[in-house]
Write a protein that holds these residues in place. Sequence first.
Motif, PDB file in Angstrom:
ATOM      1  N   GLY A 177       0.847  -1.182   0.000  1.00 51.42           N
ATOM      2  CA  GLY A 177       0.000   0.000   0.000  1.00 51.42           C
ATOM      3  C   GLY A 177       0.881   1.228   0.000  1.00 51.42           C
ATOM      4  N   PRO A 178       0.301   2.351  -0.376  1.00 49.57           N
ATOM      5  CA  PRO A 178       1.085   3.587  -0.379  1.00 49.57           C
ATOM      6  C   PRO A 178       1.510   3.987   1.034  1.00 49.57           C
ATOM      7  CG  PRO A 178      -1.128   3.915  -1.310  1.00 49.57           C
ATOM      8  CD  PRO A 178      -1.065   2.525  -0.805  1.00 49.57           C
ATOM      9  N   SER A 179       2.418   4.940   1.130  1.00 45.10           N
ATOM     10  CA  SER A 179       2.808   5.480   2.432  1.00 45.10           C
ATOM     11  C   SER A 179       1.584   5.965   3.178  1.00 45.10           C
ATOM     12  CB  SER A 179       3.759   6.670   2.247  1.00 45.10           C
ATOM     13  OG  SER A 179       5.071   6.228   2.168  1.00 45.10           O
ATOM     14  N   ASN A 180       1.569   5.738   4.467  1.00 42.50           N
ATOM     15  CA  ASN A 180       0.470   6.162   5.346  1.00 42.50           C
ATOM     16  C   ASN A 180      -0.865   5.521   4.985  1.00 42.50           C
ATOM     17  OD1 ASN A 180       2.132   7.910   6.927  1.00 42.50           O
ATOM     18  ND2 ASN A 180       2.092   9.348   5.217  1.00 42.50           N
ATOM     19  N   SER A 181      -0.818   4.321   4.412  1.00 38.13           N
ATOM     20  CA  SER A 181      -2.067   3.638   4.055  1.00 38.13           C
ATOM     21  C   SER A 181      -2.602   2.775   5.194  1.00 38.13           C
ATOM     22  CB  SER A 181      -1.859   2.773   2.809  1.00 38.13           C
ATOM     23  OG  SER A 181      -0.957   1.721   3.079  1.00 38.13           O
ATOM     24  N   GLY A 182      -1.810   2.611   6.266  1.00 37.61           N
ATOM     25  CA  GLY A 182      -2.255   1.807   7.394  1.00 37.61           C
ATOM     26  C   GLY A 182      -1.578   0.458   7.505  1.00 37.61           C
ATOM     27  N   LYS A 183      -0.537   0.213   6.706  1.00 35.34           N
ATOM     28  CA  LYS A 183       0.140  -1.097   6.728  1.00 35.34           C
ATOM     29  C   LYS A 183       0.721  -1.412   8.101  1.00 35.34           C
ATOM     30  CE  LYS A 183       3.043  -0.015   3.482  1.00 35.34           C
ATOM     31  NZ  LYS A 183       2.658   1.358   3.193  1.00 35.34           N
ATOM     32  N   THR A 184       1.469  -0.484   8.666  1.00 37.34           N
ATOM     33  CA  THR A 184       2.106  -0.719   9.966  1.00 37.34           C
ATOM     34  C   THR A 184       1.072  -0.964  11.045  1.00 37.34           C
ATOM     35  OG1 THR A 184       4.034   0.587   9.364  1.00 37.34           O
ATOM     36  CG2 THR A 184       3.630   0.290  11.727  1.00 37.34           C
ATOM     37  N   THR A 185       0.030  -0.157  11.069  1.00 42.63           N
ATOM     38  CA  THR A 185      -1.030  -0.322  12.064  1.00 42.63           C
ATOM     39  C   THR A 185      -1.680  -1.692  11.931  1.00 42.63           C
ATOM     40  OG1 THR A 185      -1.427   2.055  12.128  1.00 42.63           O
ATOM     41  CG2 THR A 185      -3.211   0.630  12.916  1.00 42.63           C
ATOM     42  N   LEU A 186      -2.005  -2.098  10.702  1.00 39.84           N
ATOM     43  CA  LEU A 186      -2.645  -3.391  10.486  1.00 39.84           C
ATOM     44  C   LEU A 186      -1.718  -4.534  10.884  1.00 39.84           C
ATOM     45  CD1 LEU A 186      -4.979  -5.139   9.512  1.00 39.84           C
ATOM     46  CD2 LEU A 186      -4.040  -4.954   7.191  1.00 39.84           C
ATOM     47  N   ILE A 187      -0.476  -4.492  10.451  1.00 39.33           N
ATOM     48  CA  ILE A 187       0.460  -5.569  10.767  1.00 39.33           C
ATOM     49  C   ILE A 187       0.661  -5.669  12.281  1.00 39.33           C
ATOM     50  CG2 ILE A 187       2.866  -6.336  10.530  1.00 39.33           C
ATOM     51  CD1 ILE A 187       2.754  -5.119   7.651  1.00 39.33           C
ATOM     52  N   PHE A 210      10.189  -0.488  15.479  1.00 40.71           N
ATOM     53  CA  PHE A 210       9.997  -0.434  16.936  1.00 40.71           C
ATOM     54  C   PHE A 210       8.567  -0.837  17.300  1.00 40.71           C
ATOM     55  CE2 PHE A 210       9.132   1.765  20.952  1.00 40.71           C
ATOM     56  CZ  PHE A 210      10.232   1.397  21.707  1.00 40.71           C
ATOM     57  N   LYS A 211       7.586  -0.326  16.546  1.00 43.06           N
ATOM     58  CA  LYS A 211       6.184  -0.684  16.788  1.00 43.06           C
ATOM     59  C   LYS A 211       5.976  -2.184  16.602  1.00 43.06           C
ATOM     60  CE  LYS A 211       4.466   3.774  15.207  1.00 43.06           C
ATOM     61  NZ  LYS A 211       3.750   4.472  14.119  1.00 43.06           N
ATOM     62  N   PHE A 212       6.560  -2.743  15.540  1.00 39.59           N
ATOM     63  CA  PHE A 212       6.444  -4.176  15.293  1.00 39.59           C
ATOM     64  C   PHE A 212       7.071  -4.966  16.447  1.00 39.59           C
ATOM     65  CE2 PHE A 212       6.615  -3.377  10.425  1.00 39.59           C
ATOM     66  CZ  PHE A 212       5.264  -3.113  10.400  1.00 39.59           C
TER      67      PHE A 212
END
Length: 154
Positions: free
Chosen positions: A5-15, A50-52
């Motif tokens: 997904g594009p930058s700021n699409s929510g990938k990190t939050t979802l993962i 770090f979030k992961f």
Amino acid sequence: MAFSGPSNSGKTTLITKISNEFINQGLKVLIIKHDPADKAQFDFNGKDSFKFFQTGAEVMVLSPTRTTFFSHKQRDILQALQLSQDFDICLVEGLKSLDLPRISVFCQEIDESYFPFSQAIASYDKIIHPNLIWLDLNNIKEICRYILDNAKKI
């Protein structure tokens, strides 16, 4: 399972949410993040890696000049060599052309250029597409079931 997904699409939050859910189910999770621009800084608050890592997952970041691995375990050399076998599920952020089952993530605008690389779309608004499965970003358990049913066995 891979995520694009594009930058700021929510990938990190979802993962991060998926990792928490799988770890709560007793699974060992490895997260691999792609850093194609070689700009990632690691292991401090505010960074994706770090979030992961805070979820309890093992985290690997791949970039053009380095590979960085963060673990919650101390390992000797033999254990380090066996890293690729020490997880139940691997979540990959990026590498959109890699031949892995893939979910494209869109928390706001939909970018159809990701569709050819994807088998599913995760978004808040339902998307009807003849070749893609829609997953509701509000339903992490459903997304986890999809991953368990569709992840590539390695």
